[in-house]
Design an enzyme around this catalytic site. Structure first.
Site, mmCIF file in Angstrom:
data_model
loop_
_atom_site.group_PDB
_atom_site.id
_atom_site.type_symbol
_atom_site.label_atom_id
_atom_site.label_comp_id
_atom_site.label_asym_id
_atom_site.label_seq_id
_atom_site.Cartn_x
_atom_site.Cartn_y
_atom_site.Cartn_z
ATOM 1 N N HIS A 105 34.230 15.186 11.634
ATOM 2 C CA HIS A 105 33.036 15.138 10.786
ATOM 3 C C HIS A 105 32.517 16.513 10.395
ATOM 4 O O HIS A 105 31.361 16.643 9.994
ATOM 5 C CB HIS A 105 31.942 14.302 11.475
ATOM 6 C CG HIS A 105 32.304 12.854 11.604
ATOM 7 N ND1 HIS A 105 31.665 11.993 12.464
ATOM 8 C CD2 HIS A 105 33.240 12.119 10.961
ATOM 9 C CE1 HIS A 105 32.215 10.780 12.360
ATOM 10 N NE2 HIS A 105 33.176 10.839 11.456
ATOM 11 N N CYS A 113 29.771 25.440 -0.844
ATOM 12 C CA CYS A 113 29.037 25.656 -2.090
ATOM 13 C C CYS A 113 29.361 24.554 -3.090
ATOM 14 O O CYS A 113 30.524 24.257 -3.350
ATOM 15 C CB CYS A 113 29.395 27.019 -2.680
ATOM 16 S SG CYS A 113 28.598 27.298 -4.273
ATOM 17 N N THR A 175 30.943 7.633 22.694
ATOM 18 C CA THR A 175 30.850 7.191 21.302
ATOM 19 C C THR A 175 30.573 5.694 21.266
ATOM 20 O O THR A 175 31.111 4.935 22.059
ATOM 21 C CB THR A 175 32.108 7.539 20.474
ATOM 22 O OG1 THR A 175 31.965 6.966 19.169
ATOM 23 C CG2 THR A 175 33.383 7.036 21.101
#
Ligand code: NAD
Ligand code: ZN
Length: 235
Positions: A105, A113, A175
């Site tokens: 992730h 940018c 998780t």
């Protein structure tokens, strides 16, 4: 050669003081992560989203790897082959000493940018300017993390699936295993014959297919995992 794969989520960093999204004491009571960590939220209000990230970055900067992270680093040192797949963006696995890490992730310290596409690490926090601007072209920067509704980097995801298929031992820590496609990894590992170990204080969809379930927090739970790996001769 024993191939050990560990797969971590927000729970491994809970004892470092970084709240999980879904567990008790979750992040930002006023907003759901699904309302902030999305491309739509960012386009609507980049300043709000960046304020949230700036706060998380400040919290993560103060955090230190905990026992769970440190044991994973020790396992990497002692194993023939070890890879760590993480859903976390906090970078604490690197800080603990793990090197073979796949960050599914992204990383909260990296920016991207929107104008020129450059990616780079920006460690400044608190940020002087919000939203921050690209050092190359002045364009709008975003955190280089995967948001809800976005695709994971296909190369990293491919590698994660391949590693899971080849794993002899697959350790799932902290998780909730509800965020797909990452949540398939333990299932794929199990289907390909891995010995599956889960560390989580709460029940998850992985619990019923795991060979060993350790209902503990990551720190104590990983100590137990280390002993099991030793007993089995995996390390
Ligand atoms: P999640 O919030 O959905 O689930 C956290 C899980 O950790 C729960 O199952 C909970 O029972 C367990 N847990 C809580 N305390 C624990 C402890 N001390 N030891 C072990 N387990 C513990 O987290 P997720 O499955 O990683 O999915 C959320 C997404 O949000 C991730 O994809 C991640 O990118 C992001 N996130 C990252 C961070 C971080 O980088 N530290 C923090 C929050 C969210
Ligand atoms: Zn730029």
């Amino acid at each position: 050669m024993t191939r050990i794969v560990a797969f971590t989520g927000a729970g491994i960093s809970a004892e470092s003081g970084i709240p999980t999204f879904r567990g008790k004491g979750g992040l930002w009571e006023k907003f759901k992560p699904e309302e902030l960590a999305t491309p739509e939220a960012f386009m609507r209000n980049p300043e709000l989203v960046w304020r949230w990230y700036d706060e998380r970055r400040q919290m993560i900067k103060k955090a230190k790897p905990n026992e769970g992270h440190l044991i994973l680093a020790k396992i990497e040192e002692e194993a023939d082959y070890f890879v760590l797949i993480t859903q976390n963006v906090d970078g604490l696995h690197f800080e603990a000493g793990n090197r073979n890490v796949l960050e599914l992730h992204g990383n909260i310290w990296r920016v991207r940018c929107l104008s020129c596409g450059q990616r780079y690490y920006l460690y400044e926090t608190p940020l002087k300017e919000i939203p921050p601007r690209c050092q190359f072209c002045g364009g709008l920067l975003r955190p280089d993390v995967v948001w809800f509704g976005e695709m994971l980097d296909p190369d990293i995801l491919d590698r994660a699936f391949r590693e899971s298929e080849l794993a002899d031992v697959f350790i799932v820590v902290g998780t909730s295993a509800v965020v797909y496609p990452a949540a398939y990894l333990p299932v794929v590992a199990k289907e390909h014959g891995a010995f599956l170990i889960e560390v989580n204080p709460e029940e998850t969809p992985i619990s019923e297919i795991a060979d060993v379930v350790i209902r503990e927090k990551a720190g104590t739970g990983m100590k137990r995992v280390y002993e099991i790996l030793r007993e089995r001769g995996d390390i």
